[in-house]
Scaffold this motif. Structure first.
Motif, PDB file in Angstrom:
ATOM      1  N   ASP A 111      33.215 -82.881  73.913  1.00  0.00           N
ATOM      2  CA  ASP A 111      34.079 -82.513  74.987  1.00  0.00           C
ATOM      3  C   ASP A 111      34.658 -83.837  75.867  1.00  0.00           C
ATOM      4  O   ASP A 111      35.719 -84.411  75.965  1.00  0.00           O
ATOM      5  N   TYR A 347      31.073 -75.719  83.526  1.00  0.00           N
ATOM      6  CA  TYR A 347      30.992 -76.788  82.373  1.00  0.00           C
ATOM      7  C   TYR A 347      30.573 -77.958  83.272  1.00  0.00           C
ATOM      8  O   TYR A 347      30.514 -78.158  84.609  1.00  0.00           O
ATOM      9  N   ASP A 349      31.949 -80.645  84.555  1.00  0.00           N
ATOM     10  CA  ASP A 349      32.669 -81.188  85.617  1.00  0.00           C
ATOM     11  C   ASP A 349      33.736 -79.925  86.202  1.00  0.00           C
ATOM     12  O   ASP A 349      34.782 -80.523  86.792  1.00  0.00           O
ATOM     13  N   GLY A 374      42.568 -68.370  80.890  1.00  0.00           N
ATOM     14  CA  GLY A 374      41.789 -69.343  82.090  1.00  0.00           C
ATOM     15  C   GLY A 374      40.811 -68.309  82.500  1.00  0.00           C
ATOM     16  O   GLY A 374      40.045 -69.039  83.627  1.00  0.00           O
ATOM     17  N   GLY A 376      37.946 -67.175  81.395  1.00  0.00           N
ATOM     18  CA  GLY A 376      36.630 -67.459  81.036  1.00  0.00           C
ATOM     19  C   GLY A 376      36.312 -66.643  79.865  1.00  0.00           C
ATOM     20  O   GLY A 376      35.091 -66.534  79.543  1.00  0.00           O
TER      21      GLY A 376
END
Ligand code: ADP
Ligand code: MG
Length: 578
Positions: A111, A347, A349, A374, A376
Motif C-alpha cells: 500500500d 489501516y 493511517d 467504503g 468496510g
C-alpha cells in the motif's frame, strides 16, 4: 562496517573461487613487482659481460621471461573470467533474495510503496554489485601488495626521495577521501532518481488504456519529462564531481613525477644516486602509482556498488509483520466455522474502519455483507486470510485463532473471487492451473466446466493454450471472471470469499456467472459481498454494514419485514433496475 559484513556474507558459497582468485592476484602482482628487479639484475650483472656471454644468457633470460608472462597471463585470465563470474553469481543471489523477500512483505507495505520503484531496486540497483564483488577484494589485495612492495623497493633505492613521494601521496589520499563522501551521496541520489523514472514508466504503461482513452499523452509526457530531467540533473552533478575528482588526482600525479625528477637530479648531482637507479626508481613509481590509480577508480565502482547494496539492504531488512508464529499449526481440512470475536481494525493511517465487530458463520453456511461503499466489507474479508492483522479482538477458524495457523495453510484454505481479476501473462491453461499447480489436464477441464467457461475455451483456435495477453487483455470481463472462478474450483478450498465478484458485469454475464458461483459455494463456508441484492437472497444471514458498523442482520425475509435499511436498499434496486 555492518553493511560490509553483510556484503561479505554473499561470498560464502564461492569461497573456493574467491581464494583461487586471490592466489592468481598474488601471482600477477608478484610478477609485476619482479620485472624492474630483473631489469636491475640484468643491467648490473649480465649485460656488463662480453657480447658472446650476453648472447648466451639472452636465451635463458628470454625463456624465463616467457614462462613468467605465461603465468601472469593465466592468472589474469582466471581473474577476469572467473572473478567476474563469481561477481555475477553473487549479484544473482542477491536479486533472488530480494525477489523472495518482496514476496514475504505485507499488503500494507505494498500500500505504501510503488511497484516501479521496487522493480528498480531489483534490477538497476544491483547492476554494479558484480563489479564491486569481483573487483573489490582483488583490487584491494593486488594494490596493497604492489603499493607495499614497491614502497619497500623504492625506499631501498633512495629513502629521502621516497619520503617526498609519501608526502604527496598522503595529500592525494586526503583529497580523494573528501571527494569520496560527495560521490557517495550523489550516487545514492542517482539511484533514487532512476527509480522515479522506472516507476513513472511503469505507471504510464500499466495505465496506457486509460491514458489513451482520455487522450492524455501530453500529461504523461510532462510527468515523465520531469522525472527524466531530474535524473539527468542528478547524473550531471555526479559527472561534475567525477571530473574534478579525476582532474585533481592527475594533478597530484604530475606533482609526484616532477618532485621525483627534481629531487632525483639533485641527488645525482650530489653523487648519492646513480642515473640507472633513477631509471629503476621511475619504473617503480609506475608500479607504485598504478595501484593507487586503480584504487581511486575503484572508489567510484565501490560507491556505486555500495549505494546499490545499501538500498538492497533497506528492503531485505524490512521485516514483514504478519508471519507464522513459532509454533504455528497447520490448518488441515477444516470444517470452516468462522468467528470474528470483537474485532477492531484500522489501516496504518486511518481511523477505526471496524469497531468491535462480532460475526459467526457456521461451517458450510453463507453470509452476505451488504451496505454502502467504503463501509468496510472488503476490509472485513481481508482480515480472514491475514492480509492485514486485526488491531483488536480475534478471528478463529474451527475455534483456532488464525494467528496460530501457518500463513500458507490458512491461505490454501480460503478461495477469493474479486471484482477485478488478475491474469498472469501465459495461456488459459496456466491461468486456471494457478489454483493448483499439481492439477492434471482433466481436473483443469472439469474446473472450467464448473465455471461455465469450457465451451468458450474450446471455441478458441488454440483452446486451452490460448495466450491471454498481459493481464488478460484479450478476454472480456466475464470471461476473465469465469477463469478466476475455475481457478478457485481447482483450488477447492473449504472457505470462500466472493467480493463483488459479479459487480463489474452486465446482467447477462452475471446470470451466467451466478450459476457457477452457486455451484462453487456449495458445501463451503462462504462470505459474499454483493451490491446486487438479488444475488444474495438465499444467504443464511445478511449483515448490513455501514461506516458506523453493523446496522442490521438477519435473513432476507426477516430483514424485509423489519422494513429498515436493507428493505430500503432492496426496494430501491427493484424499482430502479430489474
Ligand atoms: P467496502 O468494501 O465496504 O467498500 P473497504 O473495506 O474497501 O469498504 O474500505 C473501508 C475503508 O477503509 C474506506 O474508508 C477506505 O478508504 C479504507 N481503506 C480501504 N483499503 C485501504 C488501504 N489499503 N489503506 C488505507 N485505507 C483503506
Ligand atoms: Mg469493497
Amino acid at each position: 562496517m555492518s553493511t560490509l559484513k553483510k556484503f561479505i556474507k554473499y561470498y560464502k558459497p564461492y569461497k573456493n573461487l574467491f581464494f583461487i582468485d586471490m592466489f592468481c592476484a598474488l601471482i600477477v602482482s608478484a610478477i609485476d613487482l619482479a620485472f624492474p628487479q630483473i631489469l636491475n639484475f640484468l643491467t648490473k650483472g649480465v649485460f656488463t659481460g662480453s657480447s658472446s656471454e650476453i648472447m648466451k644468457s639472452l636465451w635463458i633470460v628470454g625463456a624465463g621471461l616467457l614462462v613468467m608472462y605465461l603465468l601472469r597471463y593465466a592468472g589474469q585470465y582466471f581473474i577476469t573470467s572467473w572473478g567476474h563470474i563469481m561477481g555475477s553469481r553473487m549479484e544473482s543471489d542477491m536479486r533472488q533474495d530480494l525477489f523472495d523477500h518482496y514476496q514475504t512483505l505485507d499488503f500494507s507495505y505494498y500500500d505504501r510503496n510503488n511497484t516501479g520503484e521496487m522493480m528498480s531496486k531489483l534490477i538497476s540497483d544491483l547492476f554494479d554489485i558484480s563489479e564491486l564483488a569481483h573487483h573489490g577484494p582483488e583490487n584491494i589485495f593486488i594494490s596493497s601488495i604492489k603499493i607495499i612492495g614497491s614502497f619497500i623497493l623504492l625506499t631501498m633505492i633512495n629513502s629521502q626521495m621516497t619520503l617526498i613521494l609519501l608526502a604527496v601521496t598522503v595529500a592525494m589520499f586526503i583529497f580523494c577521501l573528501r571527494k569520496n563522501i560527495k560521490m557517495k551521496s550523489v550516487f545514492m541520489d542517482n539511484r533514487k532518481k532512476i527509480a522515479l523514472v522506472n516507476s513513472s514508466v511503469q505507471d504510464t504503461l500499466s495505465g496506457i488504456r486509460v491514458v489513451k482513452s482520455f487522450a492524455n499523452e501530453e500529461i504523461e509526457h510532462n510527468k515523465f519529462k520531469l522525472c527524466n530531467l531530474k535524473f539527468l540533473a542528478s547524473k550531471n552533478s555526479s559527472y561534475l564531481i567525477m571530473g574534478s575528482f579525476h582532474a585533481g588526482t592527475s594533478i597530484f600525479q604530475g606533482l609526484l613525477y616532477a618532485a621525483v625528477l627534481i629531487s632525483g637530479g639533485y641527488f645525482i648531482a650530489k653523487g648519492s644516486l646513480k642515473p640507472t637507479d633513477l631509471a629503476i626508481y621511475a619504473l617503480y613509481i609506475g608500479i607504485f602509482l598504478n595501484p593507487i590509480e586503480v584504487l581511486i577508480n575503484f572508489t567510484e565502482a565501490f560507491q556505486k556498488g555500495m549505494s546499490g547494496f545499501k538500498r538492497f539492504l533497506e528492503i531485505i531488512e524490512t521485516e514483514p509483520e504478519i508471519t507464522d508464529r513459532e509454533n504455528g499449526k497447520q490448518l488441515i481440512n477444516p470444517c470452516g466455522k468462522i468467528s470474528y470475536n470483537n474485532v477492531s481494525f484500522h489501516y496504518d493511517d486511518t481511523s477505526e474502519v471496524l469497531d468491535n465487530v462480532s460475526i459467526t458463520i457456521d461451517a458450510g453456511k453463507t453470509v452476505a455483507f451488504v451496505g454502502p461503499s467504503g463501509g468496510g466489507k472488503t476490509t472485513l474479508c481481508s482480515l480472514l486470510p491475514r492480509f492485514y492483522e486485526v488491531t483488536d479482538g480475534e478471528i478463529t477458524i474451527d475455534g483456532i485463532d488464525i494467528r496460530d495457523i501457518t500463513l500458507k495453510s490458512l491461505r490454501k484454505s480460503i478461495g477469493i473471487v474479486q471484482q477485478d481479476v488478475y491474469m498472469f501473462s501465459g495461456s488459459i491453461r496456466e491461468n486456471i492451473a494457478y489454483g493448483n499447480p499439481d492439477a492434471g489436464k482433466d481436473e483443469i477441464i472439469e474446473a472450467a466446466k464448473n465455471a461455465n467457461i469450457h465451451d468458450f475455451i474450446m471455441s478458441l483456435d488454440n483452446g486451452y493454450d490460448t495466450y491471454v495477453g498481459e493481464r488478460g487483455t484479450r478476454l472480456s470481463g466475464g470471461q476473465k471472471q469465469r477463469i478466476a472462478i475455475a481457478r478457485v474450483f481447482l483450488k477447492n478450498p473449504p472457505i470462500l470469499i466472493l467480493d463483488e465478484a459479479t459487480s463489474a458485469l452486465d446482467n447477462e454475464s452475471e446470470r451466467h456467472i451466478q450459476e457457477s458461483l452457486e455451484r462453487l459455494s456449495k458445501n463451503r463456508t462462504t462470505i459474499v459481498i454483493a451490491h446486487r441484492l438479488s444475488t444474495i437472497r438465499n444467504a443464511d444471514e445478511i449483515i448490513v454494514i455501514s461506516e458506523n458498523g453493523i446496522q442490521e442482520r438477519g435473513t432476507h425475509k426477516t430483514l424485509l419485514t423489519k422494513n429498515g435499511l436493507y428493505a430500503k436498499y432492496y426496494n430501491m434496486q427493484f424499482e430502479g433496475l430489474d
